[in-house]
Design a protein around this motif. Structure first.
Motif, PDB file in Angstrom:
ATOM      1  N   GLN A   1       0.818  -1.209   0.000  1.00 44.77           N
ATOM      2  CA  GLN A   1       0.000   0.000   0.000  1.00 44.77           C
ATOM      3  C   GLN A   1       0.853   1.260   0.000  1.00 44.77           C
ATOM      4  OE1 GLN A   1      -2.550  -0.901   3.453  1.00 44.77           O
ATOM      5  NE2 GLN A   1      -4.287  -0.870   2.042  1.00 44.77           N
ATOM      6  N   LEU A   2       1.940   1.237   0.765  1.00 47.31           N
ATOM      7  CA  LEU A   2       2.818   2.407   0.807  1.00 47.31           C
ATOM      8  C   LEU A   2       3.465   2.657  -0.546  1.00 47.31           C
ATOM      9  CD1 LEU A   2       4.420   1.858   4.309  1.00 47.31           C
ATOM     10  CD2 LEU A   2       3.044   3.826   3.623  1.00 47.31           C
ATOM     11  N   ALA A   3       3.880   1.586  -1.218  1.00 44.74           N
ATOM     12  CA  ALA A   3       4.484   1.754  -2.536  1.00 44.74           C
ATOM     13  C   ALA A   3       3.481   2.371  -3.504  1.00 44.74           C
ATOM     14  CB  ALA A   3       4.987   0.412  -3.063  1.00 44.74           C
ATOM     15  N   GLN A   4       2.225   1.901  -3.453  1.00 49.32           N
ATOM     16  CA  GLN A   4       1.190   2.465  -4.319  1.00 49.32           C
ATOM     17  C   GLN A   4       0.959   3.946  -4.022  1.00 49.32           C
ATOM     18  OE1 GLN A   4       1.262  -0.087  -6.603  1.00 49.32           O
ATOM     19  NE2 GLN A   4      -0.863   0.548  -6.926  1.00 49.32           N
ATOM     20  N   LEU A   5       0.965   4.285  -2.753  1.00 53.18           N
ATOM     21  CA  LEU A   5       0.742   5.680  -2.361  1.00 53.18           C
ATOM     22  C   LEU A   5       1.893   6.566  -2.826  1.00 53.18           C
ATOM     23  CD1 LEU A   5      -1.116   7.578  -0.586  1.00 53.18           C
ATOM     24  CD2 LEU A   5       0.537   7.163   1.240  1.00 53.18           C
ATOM     25  N   LEU A   6       3.122   6.144  -2.573  1.00 58.24           N
ATOM     26  CA  LEU A   6       4.282   6.991  -2.843  1.00 58.24           C
ATOM     27  C   LEU A   6       4.564   7.150  -4.328  1.00 58.24           C
ATOM     28  CD1 LEU A   6       6.683   5.778   0.012  1.00 58.24           C
ATOM     29  CD2 LEU A   6       5.180   7.775  -0.021  1.00 58.24           C
ATOM     30  N   ARG A   7       4.107   6.198  -5.143  1.00 58.03           N
ATOM     31  CA  ARG A   7       4.339   6.344  -6.589  1.00 58.03           C
ATOM     32  C   ARG A   7       3.294   7.232  -7.251  1.00 58.03           C
ATOM     33  NH1 ARG A   7       3.067   0.548  -7.203  1.00 58.03           N
ATOM     34  NH2 ARG A   7       5.296   0.304  -7.535  1.00 58.03           N
ATOM     35  N   ASP A   8       2.235   7.569  -6.517  1.00 57.25           N
ATOM     36  CA  ASP A   8       1.155   8.373  -7.089  1.00 57.25           C
ATOM     37  C   ASP A   8       1.471   9.865  -6.933  1.00 57.25           C
ATOM     38  OD1 ASP A   8      -1.179   9.394  -8.077  1.00 57.25           O
ATOM     39  OD2 ASP A   8      -2.522   8.273  -6.734  1.00 57.25           O
ATOM     40  N   HIS A   9       2.433  10.324  -7.726  1.00 63.36           N
ATOM     41  CA  HIS A   9       2.858  11.721  -7.615  1.00 63.36           C
ATOM     42  C   HIS A   9       1.757  12.691  -8.021  1.00 63.36           C
ATOM     43  CE1 HIS A   9       7.525  11.157  -7.471  1.00 63.36           C
ATOM     44  NE2 HIS A   9       6.884  10.289  -6.710  1.00 63.36           N
ATOM     45  N   ASP A  10       0.885  12.288  -8.936  1.00 59.53           N
ATOM     46  CA  ASP A  10      -0.209  13.183  -9.339  1.00 59.53           C
ATOM     47  C   ASP A  10      -1.102  13.479  -8.144  1.00 59.53           C
ATOM     48  OD1 ASP A  10       0.692  13.324 -11.911  1.00 59.53           O
ATOM     49  OD2 ASP A  10      -0.693  11.813 -12.705  1.00 59.53           O
ATOM     50  N   TRP A  11      -1.503  12.444  -7.416  1.00 60.74           N
ATOM     51  CA  TRP A  11      -2.357  12.651  -6.244  1.00 60.74           C
ATOM     52  C   TRP A  11      -1.620  13.436  -5.164  1.00 60.74           C
ATOM     53  CZ3 TRP A  11      -1.919  10.927  -1.120  1.00 60.74           C
ATOM     54  CH2 TRP A  11      -3.044  11.161  -0.316  1.00 60.74           C
ATOM     55  N   ILE A  12      -0.351  13.083  -4.923  1.00 63.24           N
ATOM     56  CA  ILE A  12       0.426  13.768  -3.883  1.00 63.24           C
ATOM     57  C   ILE A  12       0.568  15.253  -4.204  1.00 63.24           C
ATOM     58  CG2 ILE A  12       2.695  13.949  -2.794  1.00 63.24           C
ATOM     59  CD1 ILE A  12       2.979  10.905  -3.162  1.00 63.24           C
ATOM     60  N   ASN A  13       0.936  15.572  -5.447  1.00 58.73           N
ATOM     61  CA  ASN A  13       1.255  16.949  -5.813  1.00 58.73           C
ATOM     62  C   ASN A  13       0.018  17.799  -6.098  1.00 58.73           C
ATOM     63  OD1 ASN A  13       4.013  16.421  -5.622  1.00 58.73           O
ATOM     64  ND2 ASN A  13       4.143  15.788  -7.764  1.00 58.73           N
ATOM     65  N   GLN A  14      -1.025  17.191  -6.632  1.00 54.12           N
ATOM     66  CA  GLN A  14      -2.185  17.966  -7.062  1.00 54.12           C
ATOM     67  C   GLN A  14      -3.335  17.953  -6.055  1.00 54.12           C
ATOM     68  OE1 GLN A  14      -3.245  16.627 -11.044  1.00 54.12           O
ATOM     69  NE2 GLN A  14      -1.087  16.526 -11.637  1.00 54.12           N
ATOM     70  N   VAL A  15      -3.374  16.920  -5.210  1.00 56.04           N
ATOM     71  CA  VAL A  15      -4.473  16.809  -4.257  1.00 56.04           C
ATOM     72  C   VAL A  15      -3.975  16.946  -2.825  1.00 56.04           C
ATOM     73  CG1 VAL A  15      -6.342  15.337  -3.372  1.00 56.04           C
ATOM     74  CG2 VAL A  15      -5.791  15.346  -5.827  1.00 56.04           C
ATOM     75  N   TYR A  16      -3.124  16.019  -2.422  1.00 56.66           N
ATOM     76  CA  TYR A  16      -2.812  15.931  -0.999  1.00 56.66           C
ATOM     77  C   TYR A  16      -1.981  17.100  -0.488  1.00 56.66           C
ATOM     78  CZ  TYR A  16      -1.108  14.402   3.498  1.00 56.66           C
ATOM     79  OH  TYR A  16      -0.807  14.363   4.825  1.00 56.66           O
ATOM     80  N   LEU A  17      -0.818  17.348  -1.070  1.00 54.51           N
ATOM     81  CA  LEU A  17       0.063  18.379  -0.522  1.00 54.51           C
ATOM     82  C   LEU A  17      -0.566  19.772  -0.536  1.00 54.51           C
ATOM     83  CD1 LEU A  17       3.658  17.349  -1.706  1.00 54.51           C
ATOM     84  CD2 LEU A  17       2.631  17.114   0.568  1.00 54.51           C
ATOM     85  N   PRO A  18      -1.188  20.207  -1.637  1.00 53.57           N
ATOM     86  CA  PRO A  18      -1.797  21.550  -1.594  1.00 53.57           C
ATOM     87  C   PRO A  18      -2.870  21.684  -0.513  1.00 53.57           C
ATOM     88  CG  PRO A  18      -1.618  20.778  -3.860  1.00 53.57           C
ATOM     89  CD  PRO A  18      -1.289  19.617  -2.985  1.00 53.57           C
ATOM     90  N   GLU A  19      -3.728  20.665  -0.379  1.00 53.60           N
ATOM     91  CA  GLU A  19      -4.799  20.756   0.612  1.00 53.60           C
ATOM     92  C   GLU A  19      -4.251  20.627   2.032  1.00 53.60           C
ATOM     93  OE1 GLU A  19      -8.584  21.465   2.018  1.00 53.60           O
ATOM     94  OE2 GLU A  19      -7.727  21.728   0.016  1.00 53.60           O
ATOM     95  N   ASN A  20      -3.300  19.733   2.214  1.00 55.07           N
ATOM     96  CA  ASN A  20      -2.685  19.578   3.541  1.00 55.07           C
ATOM     97  C   ASN A  20      -2.020  20.873   3.974  1.00 55.07           C
ATOM     98  OD1 ASN A  20      -1.716  18.210   5.897  1.00 55.07           O
ATOM     99  ND2 ASN A  20       0.260  17.949   4.885  1.00 55.07           N
ATOM    100  N   HIS A  21      -1.279  21.495   3.077  1.00 53.35           N
ATOM    101  CA  HIS A  21      -0.612  22.751   3.424  1.00 53.35           C
ATOM    102  C   HIS A  21      -1.619  23.859   3.724  1.00 53.35           C
ATOM    103  CE1 HIS A  21       3.307  21.442   1.146  1.00 53.35           C
ATOM    104  NE2 HIS A  21       3.132  20.830   2.304  1.00 53.35           N
ATOM    105  N   ALA A  22      -2.702  23.913   2.956  1.00 56.55           N
ATOM    106  CA  ALA A  22      -3.720  24.940   3.201  1.00 56.55           C
ATOM    107  C   ALA A  22      -4.369  24.739   4.571  1.00 56.55           C
ATOM    108  CB  ALA A  22      -4.785  24.896   2.107  1.00 56.55           C
ATOM    109  N   ARG A  23      -4.636  23.495   4.934  1.00 58.26           N
ATOM    110  CA  ARG A  23      -5.265  23.220   6.228  1.00 58.26           C
ATOM    111  C   ARG A  23      -4.295  23.486   7.376  1.00 58.26           C
ATOM    112  NH1 ARG A  23      -8.790  17.678   4.896  1.00 58.26           N
ATOM    113  NH2 ARG A  23      -9.884  18.545   3.089  1.00 58.26           N
ATOM    114  N   LEU A  24      -3.039  23.101   7.198  1.00 60.83           N
ATOM    115  CA  LEU A  24      -2.043  23.402   8.231  1.00 60.83           C
ATOM    116  C   LEU A  24      -1.911  24.902   8.433  1.00 60.83           C
ATOM    117  CD1 LEU A  24       0.804  20.850   7.365  1.00 60.83           C
ATOM    118  CD2 LEU A  24      -0.553  20.879   9.459  1.00 60.83           C
TER     119      LEU A  24
END
Length: 499
Positions: free
Chosen positions: A360-383
């Motif tokens: 599961q971790l490998a699947q998550l970490l290889r998904d750069h589109d989700w990390i860069n376009q969804v997760y990191l921007p929203e996580n940073h905005a919420r933080l």
């Protein structure tokens, strides 16, 4: 909240100056000016001594077992109390609000959706069988690519230099055990994440030499609690004078609890210092993707053009902080030293990660589109929104704090609430917070040299932040009572956070 006893250490007569003011070190306002708080005999370093904790242990335990039990009984008091009386909006509204444990609770909605997708659910025989103790090859390959990209390494990082364990706690324990003999030590700047004391001691009986930093700002190019090579040299020579052999230096970047980010120039200076003295450097970079202010530029040690001593430089990262997955228990080590990698990997038979989680971790970490376009921007905005809210609450109370843009915490100066400026008063204030059902972390837990500093965790949902800060205000204004749900008119609610 207890800490290890220390040996007497070198004195200094320098004055730390005022605690500065609100938003310490960068933009300052509204803070109380303070008289010089450093006493003439204040120490510049100290050597932790776990063996002096108690005179007698349990008749059922070895001396080592008694020390391990002491860590649980004393050092984790607040955390244990919280787990016995957790706040729940419906079931336990008068329970404890936890602003003390450094976890990101802001993005469960994003993570649950991604981890529930079909590509996460594969099961095959190899995932249910023993694997290479370093970790499955597919995960180590993805981690090498992931770290190469996000650490901006000048050359691709290699999978053979990656080792996978069940969390950073295990990494600290394993590295201490394989790098040091019992009784040897690591240098560590204070304040620091205090649980490292336990991590390095429990298995390897490795000690810490505290490099004390204070809040004094000595000039336009300095900041509170700033680490310098000069301070490292003083602590190293002081430890040697006491007969303590120092084998390494532990650095946390971004720093916990300060939120400081070391510049590439500072990193290079610290690494050159370590090379001169043939010290290992353990770099803890678990908050590297939790830099939420655009103006706060982060540089990984793996992004430097040249490592002064690559065979003694070991980098740690995990998903616990940056991905809000502390319960998954995953951590990784990157080291070019194959002796160290193999020795740590051998301990992975005690600290391994299940094949299903590795997949599961490998699947998550290889998904750069989700990390860069969804997760990191929203996580940073919420933080950022949560940080802004707690910052405003502290300003309203005229409490000075370090205004940084990384991590989940604010390092706040509550010294004006200590009449004598002692650690005993700090502990009493900590207990008053806990009695009023809000858990904070006091400065002594981080080996801070100055009594009265507290760490506030802000990476939580809006309702609990609002309620927690109301309980803090009640204590500081002498109106302690267990608030269950503050009226919305009393305090501003942070925006852009999930409920």
């Amino acid at each position: 909240m207890s800490t290890l006893p220390q040996k007497e250490s070198r004195a200094s007569t320098a004055c730390p100056g005022p605690a500065s003011t609100q938003d310490l070190g960068s933009s300052c306002d509204n803070g109380p000016e303070r008289e010089c708080s450093r006493k003439p005999d204040q120490k510049l370093y100290a050597v932790g001594d776990a063996s002096a904790i108690f005179s007698s242990g349990s008749s059922y335990l070895s001396s080592r077992g008694s020390i391990i039990k002491w860590f649980w009984d004393s050092a984790q008091e607040g955390y244990r109390t919280y787990h016995m009386d957790k706040y729940d909006e419906d079931k336990n509204p008068s329970g404890i609000i936890n602003l003390g444990t450094s976890e990101n609770k802001l993005c469960f909605d994003l993570l649950s959706r991604r981890l529930s997708q079909s590509d996460m659910l594969q099961i095959e025989p190899s995932l249910l069988q023993y694997a290479d103790w370093r970790g499955h090859q597919f995960l180590r390959e993805e981690l090498a690519k992931f770290l190469s990209f996000y650490c901006k390494s000048p050359a691709p990082l290699k999978p053979e230099n990656v080792v996978v364990l069940n969390g950073s706690t295990s990494l600290f324990s394993a590295l201490a055990t394989v790098l040091c003999e019992a009784g040897e030590a690591f240098l560590i700047p204070t304040p620091y994440y205090g649980a490292i004391t336990e991590h390095v001691y429990v298995y390897g009986k490795v000690r810490l030499v505290y490099v004390y930093l204070d809040s004094k700002v000595t000039g336009p190019d300095t900041r509170p609690f700033q680490l310098t090579v000069e301070k490292l040299e003083i602590a190293l020579q002081g430890a040697h004078s006491e007969g303590v052999k120092v084998k390494g230096l532990i650095l946390i970047n971004p720093q916990n609890p300060l939120g400081d980010i070391y510049s590439p120039g500072e990193l290079q200076e610290y690494l050159e210092f370590a090379k001169r003295h043939k010290l290992h450097v353990v770099m803890d970079e678990v908050y590297m993707l939790s830099v939420f202010e655009e103006s706060a530029a982060y540089s990984s040690v793996l992004g430097l053009e040249r490592l002064p001593d690559p065979q003694r430089t070991h980098v740690m990262w995990s998903t616990s902080k940056d991905f809000g997955m502390s319960g998954v228990r995953f951590g990784t080590l990157y080291t070019e030293n194959q002796d160290v990698a193999v020795a740590v990997a051998t301990l992975c038979c005690y600290h391994g990660l299940s094949g299903l989680v590795q997949y599961q971790l490998a699947q998550l970490l290889r998904d750069h589109d989700w990390i860069n376009q969804v997760y990191l921007p929203e996580n940073h905005a919420r933080l950022k929104a949560a940080h802004t809210y707690v910052s405003k609450e502290l300003r309203a109370l005229r409490i000075p704090f370090l205004n940084r843009g990384a991590g989940f915490f604010i390092w706040a100066d509550l010294r004006k609430y200590l009449s004598k400026g002692t650690f005993e008063e700090e502990m009493l204030l900590w207990r008053r917070f806990l009695d009023n059902k809000v858990l904070l972390s006091s400065g002594k837990a981080f080996e801070c040299i100055e009594p009265g500093w507290f760490r506030f965790i802000f990476a939580d949902n809006a309702h609990q932040l609002r309620l927690g800060m109301q309980r803090v205000r009640q204590v500081l204004e002498g109106k302690s009572q267990v608030a269950e749900d503050p009226p919305s008119s009393q305090t501003q609610e942070p925006s852009s956070q999930p409920r």
